[in-house]
Write a protein that holds these residues in place. Structure first.
Motif, short mmCIF file in Angstrom:
data_model
loop_
_atom_site.label_atom_id
_atom_site.label_comp_id
_atom_site.label_asym_id
_atom_site.label_seq_id
_atom_site.Cartn_x
_atom_site.Cartn_y
_atom_site.Cartn_z
N LEU A 123 0.85 -1.18 0.00
CA LEU A 123 0.00 0.00 0.00
C LEU A 123 0.89 1.24 0.00
CD1 LEU A 123 -3.12 0.49 0.21
CD2 LEU A 123 -2.70 1.00 2.62
N VAL A 124 0.69 2.13 -0.98
CA VAL A 124 1.49 3.34 -1.04
C VAL A 124 0.69 4.52 -0.50
CG1 VAL A 124 0.80 3.90 -3.43
CG2 VAL A 124 2.97 4.78 -2.51
N GLY A 125 1.37 5.34 0.32
CA GLY A 125 0.73 6.53 0.89
C GLY A 125 1.71 7.68 0.96
N LYS A 126 1.18 8.88 1.03
CA LYS A 126 2.02 10.09 1.03
C LYS A 126 2.65 10.31 2.40
CE LYS A 126 0.76 11.31 -3.17
NZ LYS A 126 1.70 11.23 -4.31
N SER A 127 3.95 10.71 2.37
CA SER A 127 4.63 11.05 3.63
C SER A 127 5.30 12.41 3.56
CB SER A 127 5.68 9.98 3.97
OG SER A 127 6.63 9.86 2.93
N TRP A 128 5.15 13.11 2.44
CA TRP A 128 5.72 14.45 2.26
C TRP A 128 4.56 15.44 2.31
CZ3 TRP A 128 8.82 15.93 -2.80
CH2 TRP A 128 9.42 17.21 -2.64
N ASP A 175 4.36 1.41 1.80
CA ASP A 175 5.40 2.19 1.13
C ASP A 175 5.14 3.67 1.36
OD1 ASP A 175 6.52 -0.11 0.19
OD2 ASP A 175 6.38 0.39 -1.95
N ALA A 176 6.00 4.29 2.17
CA ALA A 176 5.87 5.72 2.45
C ALA A 176 6.52 6.49 1.30
CB ALA A 176 6.54 6.06 3.78
N GLU A 177 5.68 6.95 0.37
CA GLU A 177 6.18 7.60 -0.83
C GLU A 177 6.85 8.94 -0.49
OE1 GLU A 177 4.39 8.35 -5.30
OE2 GLU A 177 3.18 8.93 -3.57
N HIS A 178 7.96 9.23 -1.19
CA HIS A 178 8.71 10.48 -0.99
C HIS A 178 9.14 10.68 0.47
CE1 HIS A 178 7.89 11.98 -5.05
NE2 HIS A 178 6.63 11.61 -4.88
N PHE A 179 9.45 9.56 1.14
CA PHE A 179 9.70 9.67 2.58
C PHE A 179 10.90 10.57 2.88
CE2 PHE A 179 11.82 8.50 6.49
CZ PHE A 179 10.78 8.64 7.41
N PHE A 180 12.01 10.38 2.16
CA PHE A 180 13.22 11.13 2.51
C PHE A 180 13.07 12.63 2.22
CE2 PHE A 180 14.60 6.76 2.09
CZ PHE A 180 15.35 6.60 3.25
N ASP A 181 12.41 12.98 1.12
CA ASP A 181 12.13 14.39 0.86
C ASP A 181 11.21 14.94 1.93
OD1 ASP A 181 13.65 14.66 -1.55
OD2 ASP A 181 12.09 13.59 -2.63
N GLY A 182 10.21 14.13 2.30
CA GLY A 182 9.29 14.57 3.33
C GLY A 182 9.97 14.76 4.67
N TYR A 183 10.87 13.83 5.02
CA TYR A 183 11.57 13.91 6.31
C TYR A 183 12.46 15.15 6.37
CZ TYR A 183 14.02 12.32 10.50
OH TYR A 183 14.55 12.22 11.78
N LYS A 184 13.14 15.43 5.26
CA LYS A 184 14.02 16.60 5.24
C LYS A 184 13.22 17.91 5.33
CE LYS A 184 16.30 14.89 1.61
NZ LYS A 184 17.25 14.81 0.46
N CYS A 190 10.61 5.31 1.02
CA CYS A 190 10.86 5.43 -0.42
C CYS A 190 11.60 6.71 -0.76
CB CYS A 190 9.54 5.39 -1.18
SG CYS A 190 8.54 3.91 -0.89
N ASP A 191 12.66 6.56 -1.55
CA ASP A 191 13.32 7.73 -2.14
C ASP A 191 12.78 7.85 -3.56
OD1 ASP A 191 15.04 9.89 -2.47
OD2 ASP A 191 16.68 8.62 -3.19
N THR A 192 11.55 8.31 -3.66
CA THR A 192 10.78 8.23 -4.90
C THR A 192 11.39 9.04 -6.03
OG1 THR A 192 8.82 8.00 -3.49
CG2 THR A 192 8.44 8.39 -5.83
N ASN A 193 11.94 10.20 -5.73
CA ASN A 193 12.55 11.03 -6.76
C ASN A 193 14.02 10.69 -7.00
OD1 ASN A 193 10.16 12.33 -7.14
ND2 ASN A 193 10.76 14.26 -6.18
N GLY A 194 14.57 9.80 -6.17
CA GLY A 194 15.95 9.35 -6.37
C GLY A 194 17.00 10.41 -6.15
N GLY A 195 16.72 11.40 -5.31
CA GLY A 195 17.66 12.50 -5.13
C GLY A 195 18.40 12.53 -3.82
N THR A 196 18.21 11.53 -2.96
CA THR A 196 18.84 11.52 -1.65
C THR A 196 20.24 10.92 -1.73
OG1 THR A 196 16.63 11.22 -0.72
CG2 THR A 196 18.48 10.88 0.77
N MET A 197 21.15 11.45 -0.91
CA MET A 197 22.53 10.97 -0.87
C MET A 197 22.69 9.84 0.15
SD MET A 197 24.33 12.88 -3.03
CE MET A 197 22.89 12.72 -4.12
#
Length: 539
Positions: free
Chosen positions: A102-107, A143-152, A176-183
């Protein structure tokens, strides 16, 4: 040994979002069986009810009785509605699978912009959907979508999303690092912080490769504490792709000491990767780590000389551990070691002190200077080495060929080839049509030879590539033709070079035929060979 890691394969769902990838229901079922044999723990099959192929897949996959858990994918309920009335959630339940992703928004930015709802309603959507699926007896991977962008952007809210999912009964919480931009260092720091408040045994990672860091980010997350990795075979996926399980699995198991697959299953990795590449009809990069055709290929003479003494000098693992093999390439960089190794691999005896070996090296380098490339044409190379060693018997003498290509206003192009050969001192003249000049030449050549060498009926051309070597001469440029042929037993590659594409094709075709006949003499299962006049090699 470190803690076990769960492998979640989403090739059949996220992987199919990659450009140029389209799988039929039969394709997906074949891949599912192959993944199951490899030993992955979860296979995400698609979105139930979204299209005819996925509907058919879920109807048939449970009949296979796979060891891996088949999972269905879907989104949280719509805003301001009830989970029980959500068509997507009910389709997941009706699929009859044991697990649901199940995918849900986290940002918070996505909640406001994409969902156009409140932060509180998004949390309710997540909680209600997970609780509903759990009441139906499903294992739920959130699946927490865009989690890392949301966390930042808003760590408190991103964490509250995982907390709400956990409270609702989610079995896995996947970041999830959905946009693939996290280091990688960011992934490690964020996951480490989360593991202090949520058990790592419930955490997973899902990364994308937009910064060429999906594998590195997945490994960083495991080092920080997660125990599930989501990815795809060969890194297939939208935009730049998903985390490549073909690299992640051996890195975890062979480099970091985690329990991932049984060792015998790990040996299936290369075969699985190449099988899926063929089913998906997507070219597999030769330099793909671990499973690529060039992953353990050696070209420089100094390297080859060293690996012949001990392969550890230039190989970070034994290729057999992942089902791959060591290859020695012959090219303009080749030295005596390359030639000797290649000859040994082909069962050809070469004396390193013999002047003939030096002449072969010189000839290969001259041919490569002209544009020939033997790295991808082992069959042409073997013929060259056998001829230099005096092992070849002349099968036929080429005398001439002519081509007729005709196009009229009311009919398609017609190609006809005329070939003249001398076989056993007898002139043989044949003509044949084909759907193109190369196919016509192939048909005419076979027609001339098949009476003498009937085993040729078992082989066919399976791939044909043309490469312009120097485009400054435009249509008069020299070209290199690579032909792949195969029969019931194996496949082989041959090369031809000329400023005329037909002549280059002819060279590669003739080598393909010569190698096919050579291969037939080597196989003991052709009992008719002696009486059919297959004698090629002077033993």
């Amino acid at each position: 040994m470190s803690k076990p890691i769960s492998i979640f394969d989403t090739t059949l769902r996220d992987g199919t979002q990659g450009e140029g990838i389209s799988l039929s229901a039969d394709d997906k079922l074949k891949i599912a069986k192959k993944l199951d044999y490899l030993g992955v723990h979860y296979i995400e099959g698609g979105i139930p009810g979204s299209n005819g192929k996925d509907i058919e897949f879920f109807k048939r996959v449970m009949e296979l009785k796979l060891q891996a858990k088949i999972t269905a994918f879907g989104s949280t309920r719509r805003k301001d509605s009830l989970a029980e009335h959500d068509a997507g959630l009910n389709k997941m339940i009706e699929a009859g699978v044991p697990a649901a992703t199940l995918v849900g928004k986290s940002w918070d930015f996505h909640v406001h912009t994409a969902l156009q709802t409140t932060l509180e309603e998004n949390l309710a959507m997540i909680s209600d959907s997970i609780a509903y699926l759990k009441r139906q007896g499903l294992e739920v991977i959130f699946d927490a979508e865009h989690f890392f962008d949301g966390y930042k952007n808003n760590p408190e809210y991103a964490l509250s999303v995982l907390r709400k999912a956990e409270e609702a009964g989610a079995d896995w919480l996947v970041m999830c690092d959905t946009n693939g931009g996290t280091m990688p260092h960011e992934v490690y720091d964020i996951v480490s912080a989360l593991c202090e408040v949520i058990p790592g045994s419930k955490l997973g990672i899902h990364t994308h490769n937009d910064c060429e860091l999906a594998v590195a980010n997945s490994l960083s997350a495991v080092r920080a504490g997660v125990t599930q990795i989501q990815g795809t075979m060969n890194g297939y996926g939208e935009r730049c792709g998903n985390a490549n399980l073909c690299s992640i699995i051996p890195n975890l198991q062979l480099k970091l000491g985690y329990e991932v697959l049984e060792p015998d299953r790990l040996k299936q990795l290369t075969n699985t990767a190449r099988y899926i590449s063929e089913i998906a009809n997507v070219h597999m990069p030769v330099n793909q780590p671990y499973v690529g055709n060039a992953a353990f290929a050696h070209k420089g003479g100094i390297h080859v000389s060293a690996i012949l003494r001990d392969s550890r000098t230039y190989e970070h693992i034994a290729p057999e551990l992942v089902g791959n093999r060591q290859r020695v390439l012959v090219s303009e960089l080749a030295g005596q070691s390359n030639i000797l190794s290649k000859a040994q691999e082909m069962g050809i005896e070469f004396n390193p002190e013999n002047e003939n070996t030096k002449q072969v090296i010189a000839k290969i380098k001259e041919l490569e200077h002209q544009g020939y490339q033997f790295e991808g044409a082992d069959a042409s190379l073997e013929l060259l080495l056998r001829q230099a060693n005096g092992d070849m018997k002349e099968l036929f003498v080429f005398e001439s060929f002519k081509m007729l290509v005709e196009k009229t206003a009311d009919r398609p192009v017609v190609s006809e080839a005329f070939v003249k050969l001398k076989i056993d001192g007898v002139s043989v003249y044949t003509a044949a049509e084909g759907n193109g000049p190369v196919n016509a030449l192939d048909n005419a050549l076979r027609k001339a030879l098949i009476t003498y060498y009937p085993g040729l009926k078992d082989m066919h051309l399976s791939d044909y590539k043309v490469r312009v070597l120097d485009d400054k001469d435009a249509t008069a440029s020299k070209v290199r033709v690579l032909i792949e042929s195969q029969d019931y037993h194996n496949s082989w590659n041959t090369v031809g070079v000329s400023s005329n594409v037909i002549e280059a094709s002819w060279e590669a075709l003739v080598d393909s035929i010569r190698y096919a006949l050579l291969g037939q003499t080597k196989r003991e299962d052709y009992e008719e060979i002696p009486s059919a006049g297959w004698g090629l090699v002077n033993h």
